[in-house]
Design a protein around this motif. Structure first.
Motif, short mmCIF file in Angstrom:
data_model
loop_
_atom_site.label_atom_id
_atom_site.label_comp_id
_atom_site.label_asym_id
_atom_site.label_seq_id
_atom_site.Cartn_x
_atom_site.Cartn_y
_atom_site.Cartn_z
N MET A 1 62.04 1.26 51.44
CA MET A 1 61.60 0.08 52.17
C MET A 1 60.44 -0.55 51.42
O MET A 1 59.46 0.11 51.10
N ILE A 2 60.58 -1.83 51.15
CA ILE A 2 59.52 -2.61 50.52
C ILE A 2 58.82 -3.37 51.64
O ILE A 2 59.44 -4.19 52.31
N LYS A 3 57.55 -3.07 51.84
CA LYS A 3 56.79 -3.71 52.90
C LYS A 3 55.91 -4.80 52.29
O LYS A 3 55.04 -4.51 51.46
N ILE A 4 56.16 -6.03 52.69
CA ILE A 4 55.46 -7.18 52.14
C ILE A 4 54.63 -7.83 53.23
O ILE A 4 55.14 -8.18 54.28
N ASN A 5 53.33 -7.99 52.96
CA ASN A 5 52.43 -8.69 53.87
C ASN A 5 51.82 -9.85 53.09
O ASN A 5 51.31 -9.66 51.98
N TYR A 6 51.86 -11.02 53.69
CA TYR A 6 51.33 -12.22 53.06
C TYR A 6 50.27 -12.82 53.96
O TYR A 6 50.55 -13.22 55.09
N PHE A 7 49.04 -12.84 53.47
CA PHE A 7 47.90 -13.36 54.23
C PHE A 7 47.55 -14.72 53.65
O PHE A 7 47.36 -14.85 52.43
N ASN A 80 53.61 -2.80 49.86
CA ASN A 80 53.49 -1.36 50.11
C ASN A 80 52.03 -0.91 50.18
O ASN A 80 51.62 0.06 49.55
N ASN A 81 51.24 -1.69 50.94
CA ASN A 81 49.83 -1.40 51.21
C ASN A 81 48.92 -1.46 49.99
O ASN A 81 47.82 -0.91 50.01
N LYS A 82 49.36 -2.16 48.92
CA LYS A 82 48.52 -2.37 47.74
C LYS A 82 48.49 -3.85 47.44
O LYS A 82 49.52 -4.54 47.53
N VAL A 83 47.33 -4.36 47.07
CA VAL A 83 47.22 -5.78 46.73
C VAL A 83 48.03 -6.02 45.45
O VAL A 83 47.83 -5.36 44.43
N TYR A 84 48.96 -6.94 45.56
CA TYR A 84 49.83 -7.28 44.42
C TYR A 84 49.28 -8.50 43.68
O TYR A 84 49.19 -8.51 42.47
N LYS A 85 48.94 -9.55 44.42
CA LYS A 85 48.38 -10.77 43.85
C LYS A 85 47.48 -11.42 44.89
O LYS A 85 47.68 -11.25 46.09
N TYR A 86 46.52 -12.19 44.40
CA TYR A 86 45.73 -13.01 45.32
C TYR A 86 45.17 -14.20 44.58
O TYR A 86 45.16 -14.24 43.35
N GLY A 87 44.75 -15.18 45.36
CA GLY A 87 44.25 -16.42 44.77
C GLY A 87 45.40 -17.34 44.42
O GLY A 87 46.38 -17.43 45.14
N SER A 88 45.32 -17.96 43.29
CA SER A 88 46.36 -18.90 42.85
C SER A 88 47.42 -18.15 42.04
O SER A 88 47.11 -17.54 41.01
N PHE A 89 48.65 -18.16 42.53
CA PHE A 89 49.76 -17.52 41.81
C PHE A 89 51.07 -18.15 42.24
O PHE A 89 51.16 -18.79 43.28
N SER A 90 52.09 -17.96 41.42
CA SER A 90 53.41 -18.48 41.73
C SER A 90 54.09 -17.54 42.73
O SER A 90 54.40 -16.39 42.39
N LEU A 91 54.32 -18.03 43.93
CA LEU A 91 54.98 -17.21 44.94
C LEU A 91 56.39 -16.84 44.52
O LEU A 91 56.84 -15.72 44.71
N ILE A 92 57.10 -17.80 43.93
CA ILE A 92 58.47 -17.53 43.49
C ILE A 92 58.50 -16.40 42.47
O ILE A 92 59.29 -15.46 42.60
N ASP A 93 57.63 -16.45 41.47
CA ASP A 93 57.59 -15.38 40.46
C ASP A 93 57.25 -14.04 41.10
O ASP A 93 57.83 -13.01 40.75
N ALA A 94 56.31 -14.04 42.04
CA ALA A 94 55.90 -12.80 42.69
C ALA A 94 57.05 -12.20 43.50
O ALA A 94 57.31 -10.99 43.41
N ILE A 95 57.76 -13.02 44.26
CA ILE A 95 58.89 -12.51 45.06
C ILE A 95 60.00 -12.01 44.14
O ILE A 95 60.59 -10.96 44.39
N GLU A 96 60.27 -12.76 43.10
CA GLU A 96 61.31 -12.32 42.16
C GLU A 96 60.97 -10.95 41.59
O GLU A 96 61.83 -10.08 41.47
N ASP A 97 59.71 -10.75 41.25
CA ASP A 97 59.28 -9.48 40.68
C ASP A 97 59.31 -8.35 41.70
O ASP A 97 59.84 -7.27 41.43
N VAL A 98 58.77 -8.59 42.88
CA VAL A 98 58.69 -7.55 43.91
C VAL A 98 60.07 -7.11 44.38
O VAL A 98 60.36 -5.92 44.51
N LEU A 99 60.94 -8.08 44.64
CA LEU A 99 62.27 -7.76 45.18
C LEU A 99 63.34 -7.64 44.10
O LEU A 99 64.49 -7.30 44.40
#
Length: 110
Positions: A1-7, A80-99
């Motif tokens: 299970m990949i747990k994704i939280n977006y604040f 998964n309870n670890k900060v992956y990215k914050y601030g200014s970043f490409s959401l599309i690139d992040a989702i592609e990488d995570v999933l």
């Protein structure tokens, strides 16, 4: 299970980013079934609006970033309870990488 939280800050978040998340959430069981079939895994997405640094009830890792960097640190992507990215970043690139998937979006011009 990949747990994704977006604040994110509701005042500063782009409409496109929210639509991207909405498409995943709206895909529901069918989207989960397809993902599990191809990746042999599942994911859970939770979106959280943050309106002030001292909001309380946020995960400690998110509170720590907000305390140090302020609201400018948003959005914060936690996987998964670890900060992956914050601030200014490409959401599309992040989702592609995570999933481990490819994303394509179409934006209608007004």
């Amino acid at each position: 299970m990949i747990k994704i939280n977006y604040f994110y800050s509701p005042e500063k978040e782009s409409e496109i980013n929210l639509e991207i998340w909405k498409s995943f959430i709206d895909s529901g069981e069918e989207g989960q079934r397809i993902y599990k079939e191809h990746k042999n895994d599942t994911y859970e997405i939770q979106l959280s609006e943050v309106t002030e640094v001292e909001e309380g009830g946020l995960p400690a890792i998110v509170e720590e970033i907000l305390t140090v960097s302020g609201m400018g640190a948003l959005p914060i992507l936690v996987v998964n309870n670890k900060v992956y990215k914050y601030g200014s970043f490409s959401l599309i690139d992040a989702i592609e990488d995570v999933l481990d998937i490819g994303l394509s979006i179409q934006v209608e011009e007004e």
